[in-house]
Motif scaffolding. Sequence first.
Motif, PDB file in Angstrom:
ATOM      1  N   THR A  39     -45.554 -45.413  43.859  1.00 28.80           N
ATOM      2  CA  THR A  39     -44.976 -46.716  44.141  1.00 28.80           C
ATOM      3  C   THR A  39     -43.861 -46.574  45.165  1.00 28.80           C
ATOM      4  OG1 THR A  39     -45.495 -47.474  41.913  1.00 28.80           O
ATOM      5  CG2 THR A  39     -43.868 -48.757  43.117  1.00 28.80           C
ATOM      6  N   ASN A  40     -43.890 -47.417  46.182  1.00 29.70           N
ATOM      7  CA  ASN A  40     -42.861 -47.427  47.222  1.00 29.70           C
ATOM      8  C   ASN A  40     -42.156 -48.770  47.208  1.00 29.70           C
ATOM      9  OD1 ASN A  40     -43.522 -44.838  48.335  1.00 29.70           O
ATOM     10  ND2 ASN A  40     -45.330 -45.791  49.233  1.00 29.70           N
ATOM     11  N   SER A  41     -40.891 -48.785  47.622  1.00 35.85           N
ATOM     12  CA  SER A  41     -40.145 -50.048  47.709  1.00 35.85           C
ATOM     13  C   SER A  41     -39.416 -50.116  49.046  1.00 35.85           C
ATOM     14  CB  SER A  41     -39.143 -50.155  46.563  1.00 35.85           C
ATOM     15  OG  SER A  41     -38.170 -49.135  46.645  1.00 35.85           O
ATOM     16  N   TRP A  42     -39.144 -51.343  49.493  1.00 33.82           N
ATOM     17  CA  TRP A  42     -38.402 -51.567  50.713  1.00 33.82           C
ATOM     18  C   TRP A  42     -37.694 -52.909  50.619  1.00 33.82           C
ATOM     19  CZ3 TRP A  42     -43.530 -52.362  50.153  1.00 33.82           C
ATOM     20  CH2 TRP A  42     -44.058 -53.591  50.548  1.00 33.82           C
ATOM     21  N   GLU A  43     -36.651 -53.056  51.411  1.00 34.34           N
ATOM     22  CA  GLU A  43     -35.858 -54.283  51.454  1.00 34.34           C
ATOM     23  C   GLU A  43     -36.266 -55.111  52.659  1.00 34.34           C
ATOM     24  OE1 GLU A  43     -33.211 -55.405  49.471  1.00 34.34           O
ATOM     25  OE2 GLU A  43     -33.561 -53.747  48.067  1.00 34.34           O
ATOM     26  N   LYS A  44     -36.460 -56.403  52.445  1.00 40.60           N
ATOM     27  CA  LYS A  44     -36.753 -57.316  53.546  1.00 40.60           C
ATOM     28  C   LYS A  44     -36.081 -58.644  53.231  1.00 40.60           C
ATOM     29  CE  LYS A  44     -40.476 -59.328  56.262  1.00 40.60           C
ATOM     30  NZ  LYS A  44     -41.911 -59.462  56.416  1.00 40.60           N
ATOM     31  N   GLU A  45     -35.192 -59.060  54.111  1.00 42.16           N
ATOM     32  CA  GLU A  45     -34.461 -60.324  53.969  1.00 42.16           C
ATOM     33  C   GLU A  45     -33.794 -60.426  52.609  1.00 42.16           C
ATOM     34  OE1 GLU A  45     -37.151 -63.486  54.926  1.00 42.16           O
ATOM     35  OE2 GLU A  45     -37.614 -62.643  56.889  1.00 42.16           O
ATOM     36  N   GLY A  46     -33.191 -59.318  52.167  1.00 45.49           N
ATOM     37  CA  GLY A  46     -32.439 -59.326  50.915  1.00 45.49           C
ATOM     38  C   GLY A  46     -33.274 -59.198  49.656  1.00 45.49           C
ATOM     39  N   GLN A  47     -34.587 -59.128  49.782  1.00 44.11           N
ATOM     40  CA  GLN A  47     -35.449 -58.980  48.610  1.00 44.11           C
ATOM     41  C   GLN A  47     -36.097 -57.605  48.607  1.00 44.11           C
ATOM     42  OE1 GLN A  47     -38.237 -62.302  48.694  1.00 44.11           O
ATOM     43  NE2 GLN A  47     -37.115 -63.172  46.951  1.00 44.11           N
ATOM     44  N   THR A  48     -36.243 -57.046  47.418  1.00 41.46           N
ATOM     45  CA  THR A  48     -36.920 -55.765  47.273  1.00 41.46           C
ATOM     46  C   THR A  48     -38.402 -56.013  47.049  1.00 41.46           C
ATOM     47  OG1 THR A  48     -34.925 -54.825  46.287  1.00 41.46           O
ATOM     48  CG2 THR A  48     -36.966 -53.598  45.987  1.00 41.46           C
ATOM     49  N   HIS A  49     -39.237 -55.353  47.836  1.00 43.57           N
ATOM     50  CA  HIS A  49     -40.686 -55.463  47.714  1.00 43.57           C
ATOM     51  C   HIS A  49     -41.236 -54.120  47.259  1.00 43.57           C
ATOM     52  CE1 HIS A  49     -40.871 -59.354  49.842  1.00 43.57           C
ATOM     53  NE2 HIS A  49     -39.839 -58.876  50.505  1.00 43.57           N
ATOM     54  N   TYR A  50     -42.326 -54.159  46.496  1.00 45.03           N
ATOM     55  CA  TYR A  50     -42.940 -52.951  45.971  1.00 45.03           C
ATOM     56  C   TYR A  50     -44.423 -52.919  46.313  1.00 45.03           C
ATOM     57  CZ  TYR A  50     -38.781 -52.753  43.052  1.00 45.03           C
ATOM     58  OH  TYR A  50     -37.476 -52.703  42.603  1.00 45.03           O
ATOM     59  N   THR A  51     -44.950 -51.723  46.496  1.00 45.49           N
ATOM     60  CA  THR A  51     -46.384 -51.536  46.654  1.00 45.49           C
ATOM     61  C   THR A  51     -46.768 -50.253  45.935  1.00 45.49           C
ATOM     62  OG1 THR A  51     -48.214 -51.435  48.222  1.00 45.49           O
ATOM     63  CG2 THR A  51     -46.218 -50.297  48.854  1.00 45.49           C
ATOM     64  N   THR A  52     -47.922 -50.278  45.313  1.00 42.26           N
ATOM     65  CA  THR A  52     -48.439 -49.098  44.629  1.00 42.26           C
ATOM     66  C   THR A  52     -49.700 -48.656  45.343  1.00 42.26           C
ATOM     67  OG1 THR A  52     -47.535 -49.834  42.519  1.00 42.26           O
ATOM     68  CG2 THR A  52     -49.269 -48.174  42.436  1.00 42.26           C
ATOM     69  N   GLU A  53     -49.782 -47.362  45.632  1.00 40.49           N
ATOM     70  CA  GLU A  53     -50.947 -46.824  46.324  1.00 40.49           C
ATOM     71  C   GLU A  53     -51.433 -45.576  45.607  1.00 40.49           C
ATOM     72  OE1 GLU A  53     -49.298 -46.423  50.182  1.00 40.49           O
ATOM     73  OE2 GLU A  53     -48.013 -44.751  49.634  1.00 40.49           O
ATOM     74  N   ILE A  54     -52.626 -45.152  45.972  1.00 45.13           N
ATOM     75  CA  ILE A  54     -53.207 -43.943  45.409  1.00 45.13           C
ATOM     76  C   ILE A  54     -53.194 -42.881  46.493  1.00 45.13           C
ATOM     77  CG2 ILE A  54     -55.300 -42.905  44.461  1.00 45.13           C
ATOM     78  CD1 ILE A  54     -55.856 -45.884  43.440  1.00 45.13           C
ATOM     79  N   VAL A  55     -52.501 -41.787  46.213  1.00 42.92           N
ATOM     80  CA  VAL A  55     -52.441 -40.653  47.137  1.00 42.92           C
ATOM     81  C   VAL A  55     -53.554 -39.699  46.717  1.00 42.92           C
ATOM     82  CG1 VAL A  55     -51.051 -38.752  48.034  1.00 42.92           C
ATOM     83  CG2 VAL A  55     -49.972 -40.954  47.469  1.00 42.92           C
ATOM     84  N   VAL A  56     -54.503 -39.471  47.607  1.00 43.39           N
ATOM     85  CA  VAL A  56     -55.730 -38.736  47.292  1.00 43.39           C
ATOM     86  C   VAL A  56     -55.474 -37.232  47.282  1.00 43.39           C
ATOM     87  CG1 VAL A  56     -58.064 -38.230  48.134  1.00 43.39           C
ATOM     88  CG2 VAL A  56     -57.187 -40.569  48.190  1.00 43.39           C
ATOM     89  N   SER A  57     -56.031 -36.569  46.246  1.00 43.74           N
ATOM     90  CA  SER A  57     -55.982 -35.108  46.185  1.00 43.74           C
ATOM     91  C   SER A  57     -57.349 -34.505  46.504  1.00 43.74           C
ATOM     92  CB  SER A  57     -55.510 -34.632  44.813  1.00 43.74           C
ATOM     93  OG  SER A  57     -56.355 -35.129  43.798  1.00 43.74           O
ATOM     94  N   ASN A  58     -58.442 -35.186  46.150  1.00 42.49           N
ATOM     95  CA  ASN A  58     -59.779 -34.751  46.567  1.00 42.49           C
ATOM     96  C   ASN A  58     -60.726 -35.941  46.533  1.00 42.49           C
ATOM     97  OD1 ASN A  58     -61.105 -34.813  43.911  1.00 42.49           O
ATOM     98  ND2 ASN A  58     -59.879 -33.031  43.445  1.00 42.49           N
TER      99      ASN A  58
END
Length: 175
Positions: free
Chosen positions: A84-103
Amino acid sequence: MAGLNKVMLIGNLGRDPEIRYTQQGLAVVNFPLATTESWTDKNTGERQDKTEWHRIKVFGKQAETCEKYLSKGRQIYLEGRLQTNSWEKEGQTHYTTEIVVSNFMFLGSRDGGGQSGPGGSDYQRGGYQNQPNSGGGGGYTPNRPAPNSDNFQGPSQPGMPDGPDQSIPDDDIPF
């Protein structure tokens, strides 16, 4: 106590992989993956589908392989971990969840479509794995059966019976 963060998916690419390179020259590929669950509605008898979309991220030589051989609609089996990654945009925190591939393994036919034949036997053999201490590059494992293949047998678990002649004791649980 140890934790476990593992994801296994079989799905179809929603668009062609997009490759980028970090400042250090490491390849990174992103693409959406669709997984679809199907069932028959008990009340109406109609077939129902529900599609989930997943954000996929692949690094290193595996990323370059994905960019070269994968395209929109292609079916793939992958294993990885949630991040899960987060970032700030216009004072709001946004989140995204991704799958990091191992194989991963390519499934379906090479020319797109991605649908396997009966029993899942129409797949491209070969799996790509991150090897320990390899700097994130992928190793190639030829002729590894796909998970939906007729001849696939998953690894046995410790303490579980390996063959049909052994059985798990019945504990009278009705399910």
